[in-house]
Design an enzyme around this catalytic site. Structure first.
Site, PDB file in Angstrom:
ATOM      1  N   HIS A 205      10.759  18.210   0.557  1.00  0.00           N
ATOM      2  CA  HIS A 205      12.134  17.977   0.140  1.00  0.00           C
ATOM      3  C   HIS A 205      12.217  18.010  -1.381  1.00  0.00           C
ATOM      4  O   HIS A 205      11.194  17.988  -2.074  1.00  0.00           O
ATOM      5  CB  HIS A 205      12.617  16.603   0.634  1.00  0.00           C
ATOM      6  N   ASP A 207      14.431  15.863  -4.542  1.00  0.00           N
ATOM      7  CA  ASP A 207      15.190  14.630  -4.725  1.00  0.00           C
ATOM      8  C   ASP A 207      16.575  14.973  -5.269  1.00  0.00           C
ATOM      9  O   ASP A 207      16.693  15.750  -6.213  1.00  0.00           O
ATOM     10  CB  ASP A 207      14.470  13.693  -5.695  1.00  0.00           C
ATOM     11  N   HIS A 262       8.505  18.739  -2.893  1.00  0.00           N
ATOM     12  CA  HIS A 262       7.261  17.989  -2.734  1.00  0.00           C
ATOM     13  C   HIS A 262       7.186  17.363  -1.351  1.00  0.00           C
ATOM     14  O   HIS A 262       8.179  17.309  -0.620  1.00  0.00           O
ATOM     15  CB  HIS A 262       7.122  16.923  -3.825  1.00  0.00           C
ATOM     16  N   ARG A 272      -1.933   4.854   1.454  1.00  0.00           N
ATOM     17  CA  ARG A 272      -1.292   5.254   0.205  1.00  0.00           C
ATOM     18  C   ARG A 272      -0.060   4.375  -0.004  1.00  0.00           C
ATOM     19  O   ARG A 272       0.755   4.205   0.910  1.00  0.00           O
ATOM     20  CB  ARG A 272      -0.890   6.723   0.239  1.00  0.00           C
TER      21      ARG A 272
END
Length: 345
Positions: A205, A207, A262, A272
């Site tokens: 996607h 941002d 990303h 993570r």
């Protein structure tokens, strides 16, 4: 410990691991904010990648470490305790589901607005020491906001446009629509059974905001897409910040800066944790090409819109959709301009 309920791999998106030719890739740009040439380097990185790493950023390491520690404690709670902070409407705790359009990922998260006056809902209660958690969130986001505004002012200087705060004032505005997200991607030992395949933590996607500021622990997973469509992994660095150009900034620079696509892949052994500050303008702010940047005879690539209009439109799409396509005036023109970063003097 299993974090997501009924973690059946078949329910989550996967992709084939493929070898890509990245011989010509010179690595993620690293910008030292103390370097006198930083503003020029930032502009170049935004044109070429829409992404860069920042060092000597001035955000206290202690604030970063304390907030991450509290976030890890929260995500380690029993599921029924975490659910008390949800569901995300849109703020609060959520897991697995990303948005309301069918996207899912190997993830759980907390999403907050950094301007509580903009929403009329009950405060999000964090189990445990809620006051401590909120104090750390406020300390961290205030420090990151200041750094973000410094970066935006350096961008304006590097582009030779004015006033200096032409971009940063959108974030400093008392009605700015900024938000803060903490993502937790649990380890997934079952990944070892997916020979040659990767599990999606957060799908590809861009941002929609002006800018995004990412800090994570020392676990890999973040990838960005280069101009040729090649995906490259971003080496983790828990002491630095990674900056994403958002859709709104691409529009404001009339395609000169690239809104980077990303995604995040899950890890089989390590969790993570990432913390993202999204710099959003006021809902009523008009998003359009900056007149001080436009060259003589240059036409805007996008129709003007307000941040409220774009945000509403973005929420109706799936992650991988090209949200800006609905606002493009000329797709061919956009492609030519975005692939010619040297058009900025």
């Amino acid at each position: 410990m299993v974090v997501l309920s009924q973690p059946i791999l078949e329910d989550f998106p996967v992709l084939k691991a493929c070898k890509s030719n990245t011989a010509s890739f010179g690595g993620i740009p690293v910008i030292d904010l103390l370097d006198p040439e930083a503003k020029t380097q930032i502009v170049k990185a935004c044109q070429e990648f829409g992404f860069f790493k920042v060092v000597n950023h001035g955000v206290p390491m202690e604030a970063m470490a304390k907030l991450e520690s509290e976030a890890v404690k929260f995500f380690g709670l029993p599921q029924h305790e975490k659910d008390k902070a949800g569901p995300p409407t849109p703020y609060g705790y959520g897991n697995r589901r990303i948005g309301s359009n069918g996207d899912v990922g190997w993830i759980e998260y907390l999403l907050f607005t950094t301007n509580p006056e903009l929403i009329s809902q009950k405060p999000i209660t964090i189990p445990g020491n809620s006051d401590l958690f909120w104090g750390l969130v406020n300390e961290y986001t205030e420090a990151v906001k200041n750094m973000t505004c410094e970066l935006l002012e350096m961008m304006a200087e590097g582009l030779k446009i004015g006033p200096k705060n032409v971009l940063s004032r959108l974030i400093r505005d008392e009605k700015s629509d900024c938000c803060f997200r903490v993502n937790h991607y649990p380890p997934c030992p079952e990944l070892q059974a997916l020979s040659g395949r990767n599990l999606i933590g957060f799908g590809e996607h861009t941002d929609p905001q002006v800018i995004s500021v990412v800090r994570s622990n020392d676990t890999t997973g973040l990838q960005i897409s280069l101009k040729d469509g090649t995906w490259v992994s971003v080496p983790p660095d828990q002491y630095s910040f990674f900056i994403n150009v958002g859709d709104s900034l691409q529009v404001m620079t009339n395609g000169r800066f690239r809104s980077v696509k990303h995604r995040v892949l899950a890890d089989s052994l390590k969790a993570r944790v990432s913390m993202i500050y999204f710099g959003g303008p006021p809902l009523s702010a008009k998003i359009a090409a900056l007149s001080s940047l436009m060259e003589e005879g240059e036409e805007s690539l996008y129709n003007e819109f307000t941040w409220h209009e774009y945000k509403k439109s973005a929420y109706k799409t799936k992650l991988a959709d090209n949200r800006l396509s609905l606002f493009e005036k000329n797709n061919k023109s956009l492609s030519l301009h975005c692939n010619n970063p040297t058009s900025v003097n």
